[in-house]
Design an enzyme around this catalytic site. Sequence first.
Site, short mmCIF file in Angstrom:
data_model
loop_
_atom_site.label_atom_id
_atom_site.label_comp_id
_atom_site.label_asym_id
_atom_site.label_seq_id
_atom_site.Cartn_x
_atom_site.Cartn_y
_atom_site.Cartn_z
CG ASP A 1 -2.05 -0.92 1.20
OD1 ASP A 1 -2.11 -1.73 0.25
OD2 ASP A 1 -2.89 -0.87 2.11
CG HIS B 1 2.48 0.05 4.25
ND1 HIS B 1 2.34 -0.85 5.28
CD2 HIS B 1 1.31 0.73 4.17
CE1 HIS B 1 1.12 -0.72 5.80
NE2 HIS B 1 0.48 0.22 5.15
#
Length: 350
Positions: free
Chosen positions: A153, A299
């Site tokens: 993400d 991430h």
Amino acid sequence: MGLTRDGYRIAVADADGRPAGPVEAYRHCAVERPVARLVELARLAPDGFAVVVDSGNGILDSSLTAAGVAVLRADPPILADGRVTAESLAELGASRLELLVMLGGGGWTMSGREEEIRTAEEASAPVERRLAAQGRLLRGGEGTAPVVALTFDDGPHPEHTPRILEVLRRHDAPAAFFCIGLHALAYSGVVRRIADEGHTLGNHTWSHAYLPDLGPIELHRQLSFTAEAIAAAAGGGPVPWLRPPYGGRSPELLERVAESGLTTVLWDVETNDWARPGPEVVAERVLRRVRPGSIVLMHDGGGDRSQTAAALPAVITGLRDRGYRLVALEQLAAGRAEARRSTAGAPTSH
């Protein structure tokens, strides 16, 4: 601090709410340039300085608080639906300071709203189950096949995303990248590389917004602007997957997302790699928590993700050593659909 379709806008107001200089625009960039400017303005302010954001602006606060800048969050109901402007947020800082929430260093954008968020997520459970049965929502850890999907993400990032892509290439491993629209706009070449190397692209909103706060107009903007930026960078094609920031959801939001044609993707393995606990800890968390059908959350943007890139080889080899096969979201979804069809067609015992 406000947003436009092109990037960020900074408006400064004095203690009486009057403009203290022209509005500054930062187009086609990620957070680094506007954050640097806000840090500079804070240093130049003799009588104190604070940045006002709303929950649709969730990728600025950690960088600002780390630099020692005070950040205040404006919440509903003092915000009307529609795009919140830099000017309106600056005016709120002057006129309704008592209604704003101070965000502390080391915390998170939605600090103070944990119980509200938990309640909304619990209320969403029946809708989640129904949409999952319809193939409109993916949850991690469901099924019996030893497959795992890796997801990233908050990117793309010009340094960390390419490092992660290189690890995935060396290990011939697929992944999904849920992109923030502003970052896709700023680093379109990285988005194109993700697509060219065969990975899945997903929507992570325009500015890392907490979606249950948004009305229909702003929700549409957050999702459509991001889809257009990703499609333009990747050479066209649909972007059918949505990862809501923070996993934020409500029954109404999930229904709206499904009606828009997007499939919501949640997760069951949380690495908390954003806190930079060390590559070994990140890898250990994945390998300890994984189960058949897991969706792993990591991430590639939003901060220093060097530890995530460093942990990734151990994550991939460790999963394979345990008998798991890494699959794309499309394969995970197809496997779930096949399992539903098999269950539906199975004879009923009497």
